[in-house]
Design an enzyme around this catalytic site. Structure first.
Site, mmCIF file in Angstrom:
data_model
loop_
_atom_site.group_PDB
_atom_site.id
_atom_site.type_symbol
_atom_site.label_atom_id
_atom_site.label_comp_id
_atom_site.label_asym_id
_atom_site.label_seq_id
_atom_site.Cartn_x
_atom_site.Cartn_y
_atom_site.Cartn_z
ATOM 1 N N VAL A 14 21.636 -3.561 -49.311
ATOM 2 C CA VAL A 14 22.476 -3.523 -48.034
ATOM 3 C C VAL A 14 23.364 -4.580 -48.520
ATOM 4 C CG1 VAL A 14 22.275 -5.083 -46.243
ATOM 5 C CG2 VAL A 14 20.252 -3.859 -47.145
ATOM 6 N N ARG A 38 24.609 -11.435 -61.545
ATOM 7 C CA ARG A 38 25.367 -10.727 -62.703
ATOM 8 C C ARG A 38 26.501 -10.505 -62.630
ATOM 9 N NH1 ARG A 38 20.530 -6.987 -64.087
ATOM 10 N NH2 ARG A 38 20.824 -6.717 -62.566
ATOM 11 N N ARG A 98 13.986 -15.675 -40.664
ATOM 12 C CA ARG A 98 13.282 -15.785 -39.356
ATOM 13 C C ARG A 98 13.140 -16.780 -38.329
ATOM 14 N NH1 ARG A 98 12.413 -9.654 -41.634
ATOM 15 N NH2 ARG A 98 14.521 -9.348 -42.812
ATOM 16 N N CYS A 127 14.657 -4.735 -40.834
ATOM 17 C CA CYS A 127 14.969 -3.209 -40.250
ATOM 18 C C CYS A 127 13.897 -2.860 -39.367
ATOM 19 C CB CYS A 127 14.922 -2.995 -41.254
ATOM 20 S SG CYS A 127 14.037 -2.475 -42.428
ATOM 21 N N GLN A 154 8.233 4.327 -43.094
ATOM 22 C CA GLN A 154 9.760 3.684 -43.452
ATOM 23 C C GLN A 154 10.450 4.578 -44.629
ATOM 24 O OE1 GLN A 154 8.144 0.199 -41.663
ATOM 25 N NE2 GLN A 154 9.737 -0.274 -43.100
ATOM 26 N N GLY A 158 14.460 0.657 -48.286
ATOM 27 C CA GLY A 158 14.109 -0.249 -47.930
ATOM 28 C C GLY A 158 13.804 -1.396 -48.065
ATOM 29 N N ARG A 233 5.212 3.229 -45.785
ATOM 30 C CA ARG A 233 6.096 3.990 -46.851
ATOM 31 C C ARG A 233 6.551 5.283 -47.090
ATOM 32 N NH1 ARG A 233 10.183 0.601 -47.127
ATOM 33 N NH2 ARG A 233 9.332 -0.970 -48.524
ATOM 34 N N HIS A 240 14.922 4.706 -41.590
ATOM 35 C CA HIS A 240 13.533 4.967 -41.029
ATOM 36 C C HIS A 240 12.270 5.324 -39.212
ATOM 37 C CE1 HIS A 240 13.226 1.251 -44.383
ATOM 38 N NE2 HIS A 240 12.516 0.714 -43.106
ATOM 39 N N ASN A 314 18.282 2.530 -41.899
ATOM 40 C CA ASN A 314 17.054 0.931 -42.374
ATOM 41 C C ASN A 314 18.690 0.099 -42.794
ATOM 42 O OD1 ASN A 314 17.162 3.019 -44.425
ATOM 43 N ND2 ASN A 314 16.445 1.452 -45.104
HETATM 44 N N1 LIG Z 1 17.104 -2.621 -47.854
HETATM 45 C C1 LIG Z 1 17.172 -2.156 -46.281
HETATM 46 O O1 LIG Z 1 16.714 -1.394 -45.941
HETATM 47 C C2 LIG Z 1 17.102 -4.099 -45.688
HETATM 48 C C3 LIG Z 1 16.835 -4.001 -44.854
HETATM 49 C C4 LIG Z 1 16.665 -5.632 -43.700
HETATM 50 C C5 LIG Z 1 16.728 -6.636 -44.613
HETATM 51 N N2 LIG Z 1 16.804 -6.344 -46.420
HETATM 52 C C6 LIG Z 1 16.770 -7.516 -46.835
HETATM 53 O O2 LIG Z 1 18.132 -7.172 -47.541
HETATM 54 C C7 LIG Z 1 18.231 -8.184 -48.869
HETATM 55 C C8 LIG Z 1 18.469 -7.294 -49.632
HETATM 56 O O3 LIG Z 1 18.149 -5.990 -50.020
HETATM 57 P P1 LIG Z 1 18.166 -5.297 -51.076
HETATM 58 O O4 LIG Z 1 17.781 -3.990 -50.419
HETATM 59 O O5 LIG Z 1 19.704 -5.236 -50.971
HETATM 60 O O6 LIG Z 1 17.673 -5.141 -52.223
HETATM 61 P P2 LIG Z 1 18.636 -4.414 -53.920
HETATM 62 O O7 LIG Z 1 19.005 -3.632 -53.566
HETATM 63 O O8 LIG Z 1 17.123 -4.714 -54.333
HETATM 64 O O9 LIG Z 1 19.744 -5.665 -53.576
HETATM 65 C C9 LIG Z 1 19.782 -7.040 -53.761
HETATM 66 C C10 LIG Z 1 20.807 -7.936 -54.557
HETATM 67 O O10 LIG Z 1 20.690 -9.356 -54.468
HETATM 68 C C11 LIG Z 1 21.164 -9.611 -55.474
HETATM 69 N N3 LIG Z 1 21.079 -10.888 -55.646
HETATM 70 C C12 LIG Z 1 19.651 -11.485 -55.807
HETATM 71 N N4 LIG Z 1 19.591 -13.237 -56.276
HETATM 72 C C13 LIG Z 1 20.922 -13.941 -56.002
HETATM 73 C C14 LIG Z 1 21.660 -14.585 -55.949
HETATM 74 N N5 LIG Z 1 20.878 -15.337 -55.945
HETATM 75 N N6 LIG Z 1 22.886 -14.746 -56.151
HETATM 76 C C15 LIG Z 1 24.104 -13.876 -56.180
HETATM 77 N N7 LIG Z 1 22.580 -12.816 -55.518
HETATM 78 C C16 LIG Z 1 21.745 -12.183 -55.731
HETATM 79 C C17 LIG Z 1 20.818 -8.727 -56.682
HETATM 80 O O11 LIG Z 1 21.323 -9.167 -57.461
HETATM 81 P P3 LIG Z 1 20.847 -8.334 -59.231
HETATM 82 O O12 LIG Z 1 21.036 -7.170 -58.991
HETATM 83 O O13 LIG Z 1 21.744 -9.430 -60.438
HETATM 84 O O14 LIG Z 1 19.629 -8.849 -59.441
HETATM 85 C C18 LIG Z 1 20.920 -7.522 -56.083
HETATM 86 O O15 LIG Z 1 22.537 -6.405 -56.235
HETATM 87 C C19 LIG Z 1 16.448 -8.866 -48.782
HETATM 88 O O16 LIG Z 1 16.312 -9.918 -49.152
HETATM 89 C C20 LIG Z 1 16.474 -7.851 -48.112
HETATM 90 O O17 LIG Z 1 14.805 -7.235 -47.416
HETATM 91 C C21 LIG Z 1 17.001 -5.018 -46.358
#
Ligand SMILES: NC(=O)c1ccc[n+]([C@@H]2O[C@H](COP(=O)([O-])OP(=O)(O)OC[C@H]3O[C@@H](n4cnc5c(N)ncnc54)[C@H](OP(=O)(O)O)[C@@H]3O)[C@@H](O)[C@H]2O)c1
Length: 354
Positions: A14, A38, A98, A127, A154, A158, A233, A240, A314
């Protein structure tokens, strides 16, 4: 509109979309502050300038106007209140806030007025909920939806970057007749469908399913709407898809009129000509901003019922785009911290968004 200093917390699936959506937006951005856990120090390119990714430390949010969080619920729970305290308005993609009664849950096409009441944190809905409420709000306004039955299909994005990688690796392993790595989901996702998104609750539903019920009510500001969801999923990378069935209190007009209503709705695009094989597909909607609706037909088994197929990206409307639209809304309306309240003309806001 004043120039904005925007922090982006988390650069996963995201977060990356957040940066590219911000880049394409009309927001006047004087500085981007990428915040990571990181690989600090790496350079993030934004509108022709390089910005160094920083680790989060005390005071890092001072002077930030808007902080877009996509780093998971745990990070949001600890860091978002700090960011808000340091003066930023947080737009949070996680589930952390939320359902907090003090935190608005906003889809700008649906309930822009809610954003005005923020106290430093605004939540981006789940989403699967966002795309459904964008498609259903115009019908709820006119015919009052009593009940929604929804089955979702989905995409793995996601779950984040790790799940996209796992689907790719499993597909490759299958093609090479090798054992599939299974780490992200309890079972292989390639060539499969898992009726399991997020944890299961005591009532037999998953958290994802209950999010669709609870968040829809909060966004519609209507606790009489009931949502019965089955979230699944599927091995799709992006977008989605949802089979949505509604039952309304008032009689529904003919399908042609329903299509006209939805065609005028902000953020909705009709793609509905089944005779010519035209209906929304995940592969076609990837990278698009709108919510696509097709297969619109009356539910002949009940008096006031309708079926439709709803597809959206999504990572965009379900996450990054919705968050950036909230940022645009609060910046334009001067609902940032210290900004003075403006009277809200919802129709005007909706027009501007689409
Ligand atoms: N994907 C979707 O379609 C979607 C839709 C709506 C909402 N969301 C929500 O959006 C959030 C992120 O989802 P994502 O899909 O992008 O997940 P993701 O690809 O796993 O990415 C999460 C990112 O957050 C970073 N992170 C974790 N803890 C952190 C911290 N303390 N400080 C700074 N960065 C940190 C991680 O860093 P590292 O790489 O170092 O671990 C990683 O880069 C989640 O809460 C998810 O539920 C996602």
């Amino acid at each position: 509109m004043k120039d904005l200093k925007i922090a982006v917390v988390g650069l996963g699936a995201v977060g990356k979309e957040m940066l590219s959506t911000l880049e394409k937006s009309n927001l006047p951005i004087s500085e981007i502050v990428p915040l990571v856990r990181r690989n600090e120090g790496r350079i993030i390119q934004f509108r022709g300038k390089g910005y160094k990714a920083k680790k989060i430390s005390e005071g890092v949010f001072k002077g930030i106007d808007i902080a877009l969080f996509s780093a998971g619920a745990e990070a949001s729970r600890t860091l978002a209140p700090i960011a808000a305290k340091e003066g930023a308005v947080v737009i949070d993609n996680s589930s952390a806030f939320r359902m907090d009664p003090d935190v608005p849950l906003v889809v700008p096409e649906v309930n822009p007025q809610a954003a005005q009441k923020h106290q430093g944190i605004i939540a981006n809905p789940n989403c699967s909920t966002i795309q459904m409420v964008v498609a259903l709000k115009p019908l709820h306004d006119l015919f009052r939806i009593k009940r929604i039955i929804v089955s979702t299909y989905q995409a793995v994005s996601g779950t984040g970057l790790a799940a996209i990688e796992e689907l790719n690796e499993q597909t490759k392993a299958f093609a090479e007749d090798k054992e599939m790595p299974v780490n992200v989901y309890p079972y292989q996702i390639a060539f499969n469908a898992l009726p399991h998104i997020d944890d299961f609750l005591d009532n037999g539903y998953s958290k994802e399913e209950m999010k669709m019920h609870n968040e829809t009510r909060k966004i519609f500001e209507d606790n009489t709407v009931r949502v019965s969801a089955t979230t699944v999923r599927v091995p799709v990378v992006r977008c989605h898809s949802e089979a949505v069935n509604i039952e309304t209190e008032k009689p529904l007009p003919e399908v042609a009129e329903i299509k006209e209503i939805l065609a005028k709705a902000p953020g909705v695009k009709i793609m509905d000509d089944p005779e010519n094989n035209v209906y929304p597909l995940a592969v076609d909607c990837a990278g698009k901003y709108d919510v696509y609706v097709g297969r619109i037909r009356k539910d002949f088994t009940i008096e006031n019922g309708l079926n439709m197929w709803v597809v959206a990206d999504n990572l965009l409307k379900g996450a990054a785009l919705n968050a950036v639209q909230i940022a645009e809304l609060i910046a334009e309306k001067n609902w940032l911290k210290g900004g003075k309240d403006n009277a809200l003309d919802c129709a005007e806001v909706r027009r501007n968004i689409c």
